[in-house]
Design an enzyme around this catalytic site. Structure first.
Site: not given
Ligand code: BDR
Ligand code: CA
Length: 313
Positions: A243
């Site tokens: 992400h």
């Molecule tokens: C986001 O939530 C966290 O778990 C990850 O680091 C990312 O920023 C994804 O939904």
């Protein structure tokens, strides 16, 4: 080309860690003014420590790291150890950091930086809940107009939610903060689940990290090894979605990404859909666009960039 000045606001998190490494490996395009930690994936105590660990792993030990808010603006903290493990950085075994946190609070660092820099020269890059940024905007509203852009990971439209059926984690944890950001008038680019779920670490891509055979390459391979078990089980996907590195890759090469300039509102009331990013993708309202909402990326181009940059650390 002068490097773009950024503040990385983060809750590491394996994918946050890779984003930080990518930024620190790209000094031609990006100048990291500071890293501000926030509570999110794990409590603040751990996210601030993890940020220091990652700076040390990168070898860039002069990067300034600040501790920020330990809870959302108006609600209790929700964390995600079920995804990231007990430490938030489960996977590799990394030494405790020798470098220290700065004394200043992250919110004050954000405010002072905006005050000192010329208008339109500082980009904020939130990779976690938006608490620190919103707290800075509430404390010094006169500085909001000085922000060049906010490029953030959060939200979803077609992918809907990952922490609830309707909401993505970063927005869900602090929807009031997210609402402040989306109503701020600052130019915003959003890297939502719609795009990050296309940035999957397949076996071949993970092998490419490991084959760098450097401490950074091996640690990144081990982080994604750990992180992927959750998504493979949940989505049946080929590997972990990276992400947060999408934010940094977007700054380095926006041509890898595409999306639409649309209106995005944040649900802050409903119990059922709290933290939902209501994106007017089809233009069915007359609400003015307030965000570039990214939906697609050139995944091979993204992973080539990432691997090539990690090799420089
Ligand atoms: C986001 O939530 C966290 O778990 C990850 O680091 C990312 O920023 C994804 O939904
Ligand atoms: Ca994150």
């Amino acid at each position: 080309m002068t490097a773009r000045k950024i503040i990385i606001d983060t809750d590491p998190g394996q994918d946050d860690a890779v984003a930080i490494l990518l930024a620190l490996a790209s000094p031609k395009e990006i100048e990291v003014l500071g890293i501000t930690a926030v509570a999110g994936n794990v409590p603040l105590e751990l996210t601030q420590k993890n940020a220091l660990i990652i700076c040390e792993l990168s070898g860039k030990t002069n990067v300034k790291v600040f501790a920020g808010c330990d809870r959302p603006l108006r609600r209790d903290l929700v964390t995600a150890e079920h995804v990231h493990g007990k430490t938030g950085l489960d996977g590799p075994v990394l030494p405790d950091p020798k470098i220290q946190l700065q004394d200043q609070h992250a919110v004050d660092f954000i405010i002072d930086t905006l005050r000192e820099c010329a208008a339109g020269t500082v980009t904020l890059c939130p990779l976690g809940p938006l608490t620190n940024i919103a707290a800075a905007f509430e404390k010094a509203p006169e500085l909001i107009k000085k922000v060049q852009e906010i490029v953030l990971m959060g939200g979803a439209y077609f992918e809907v939610g990952n922490i609830t059926p309707a909401a993505e984690f970063n927005i869900y944890v602090d929807p009031q903060a997210a609402q402040i950001i989306f109503r701020s008038g600052v130019p915003i680019t959003v890297l939502p689940l719609d795009v990050t779920h296309k940035a999957l670490v397949t076996k071949k891509r993970n092998d490419a990290f490991r084959n760098l055979a450097s401490p950074v390459g091996i640690a990144v391979a081990q982080m994604t090894d750990f992180f992927e078990r959750f998504d493979i089980k949940k989505y049946g996907s080929e590997g972990a979605p990276l992400h947060d590195p999408c934010v940094i890759a977007y700054l380095i090469n926006p041509d890898l990404f595409s999306g639409r300039h649309v209106n995005v509102e944040i649900e802050t009331q409903s119990e059922l859909t709290l933290g939902m990013t209501v994106a007017d993708w089809w233009g069915v309202t007359d609400r003015p666009p307030n965000a570039m909402f990214i939906s697609d990326l050139d995944a091979d181009g993204f992973f080539s960039l990432l691997t090539e940059r990690l090799a420089m650390l």
